[in-house]
Write an enzyme that holds these catalytic residues in place. Structure first.
Site, mmCIF file in Angstrom:
data_model
loop_
_atom_site.group_PDB
_atom_site.id
_atom_site.type_symbol
_atom_site.label_atom_id
_atom_site.label_comp_id
_atom_site.label_asym_id
_atom_site.label_seq_id
_atom_site.Cartn_x
_atom_site.Cartn_y
_atom_site.Cartn_z
ATOM 1 N N PRO A 2 47.064 17.768 13.621
ATOM 2 C CA PRO A 2 48.185 17.558 14.543
ATOM 3 C C PRO A 2 49.182 18.717 14.533
ATOM 4 C CG PRO A 2 47.773 15.608 13.202
ATOM 5 C CD PRO A 2 46.986 16.727 12.597
ATOM 6 N N GLU A 3 49.375 19.317 15.696
ATOM 7 C CA GLU A 3 50.425 20.321 15.876
ATOM 8 C C GLU A 3 51.217 19.908 17.109
ATOM 9 O OE1 GLU A 3 49.422 24.360 15.153
ATOM 10 O OE2 GLU A 3 47.788 23.868 13.788
ATOM 11 N N LYS A 51 56.900 18.147 15.826
ATOM 12 C CA LYS A 51 55.779 17.373 15.303
ATOM 13 C C LYS A 51 56.171 15.925 15.029
ATOM 14 C CE LYS A 51 53.828 21.410 12.961
ATOM 15 N NZ LYS A 51 53.317 21.908 11.665
ATOM 16 N N ARG A 264 48.286 26.783 2.292
ATOM 17 C CA ARG A 264 47.466 26.407 3.438
ATOM 18 C C ARG A 264 46.432 27.493 3.707
ATOM 19 N NH1 ARG A 264 50.873 23.324 8.071
ATOM 20 N NH2 ARG A 264 52.310 22.145 6.761
#
Length: 292
Positions: A2-3, A51, A264
């Protein structure tokens, strides 16, 4: 993952299913709000903010949720089998109307707050790339406020601009011709000036697409074109190590980069992107990682 574009799509689905309708079912499966009951209230709107998702209901209440890495909202017709979202024990929220039911799975953030206090949840965010408050000048000023900060970290910081996640971070850095570890103050002024516009075009072009794509000439300008063709991958670098770069055939590399909270996976082309970079890593399938 999800972005900003994914959250925008989710908000549109929820708004279409719930807005203007009275809730006939309300089940918030988090301890703090387990006894909260929204039944009988009309859903006013579902609004994305970066977001974050803000589901506003009458009576001045907002249900705030955040998807983070793997959360999702699914909408089902009443009587339809709940499939595709995950097992029942991962359900964190259920909002039902006379004809639709929205089910939130694996929501790491779920809170009920006064609509007048939404700033507690989203007031820290920078200009939203897909929102009415978008301000490219302010976004760029925020990014450049700490010129020593690595470009990738600055892009992920939602206080600078809201909506960019790890995939868009890697893709934007490729389009800017800079590694994610380049201090943002070292980014040439002409490229820095283009950054907000390129970021906005990427998210706007993908907010209605079922599959995210950054290689379809949506950034404009000859510096950002690939040869295209029916088999061109959807992304320039993200998830493509150690396959060849679409421009120069150099193997794409991957390494970890922090975002202020955790490491990340980050991807880049060592030929097309200038700037510092850490040592490379083996293909993702051979690595061990802890995620949260």
């Amino acid at each position: 993952m999800p972005e900003g574009d994914t959250v925008w799509q989710t908000a549109q689905r929820l708004h279409t299913a719930l807005a203007g309708k009275v809730l006939t079912r309300s089940d918030l499966r988090v301890p703090k709000y387990a006894t909260a009951d929204l039944t009988g209230r009309t859903v006013l709107d579902v609004t994305p903010r970066g977001k974050h998702l803000l589901t506003r209901v009458e009576g001045g209440l907002t249900l705030h949720s955040h998807l983070r890495m793997d959360g999702t909202w699914r909408v089902y017709a009443n009587g339809q089998r709940w499939s595709g979202g995950g097992p029942a024990h991962q359900i964190r929220a259920i909002l039902g109307t006379a004809d639709r039911t929205a089910v939130g799975y694996r929501l790491p953030v779920l809170e009920l707050l006064r609509t007048s206090e939404e700033h507690r949840a989203v007031g820290h965010l920078g200009p939203d790339l897909l929102g009415p408050d978008w301000n490219p000048e302010q976004a760029l000023a925020n990014l450049l406020a700490d010129p020593t900060r690595p470009l990738g970290e600055a892009l992920l910081d939602q206080r600078n601009l809201a909506g960019i996640g790890n995939i868009y971070k890697s893709e934007l850095c490729f389009l800017l011709g800079a590694t994610p570890w380049l201090p943002i103050g070292a980014l040439p002024a002409d490229r820095a000036a283009k950054l907000p516009a390129i970021a906005k075009r990427l998210l706007e072009a993908n907010r209605d697409r079922p599959v995210r794509n950054t290689t379809s000439n949506i950034t404009n300008g000859s510096a950002y074109r690939t040869s295209g063709g029916p088999h061109t991958p959807d992304l320039f670098v993200y998830g493509r190590a150690p396959r060849p770069c679409l421009r120069c055939d150099t193997p794409i590399r991957t390494a970890d980069q922090g975002d202020g909270s955790r490491e990340r996976p980050t991807y880049w082309c060592p030929t097309c992107q200038v700037g510092p970079a850490p040592g490379t890593s083996p293909p993702r399938g051979t690595r061990h990682r802890t995620t949260n």
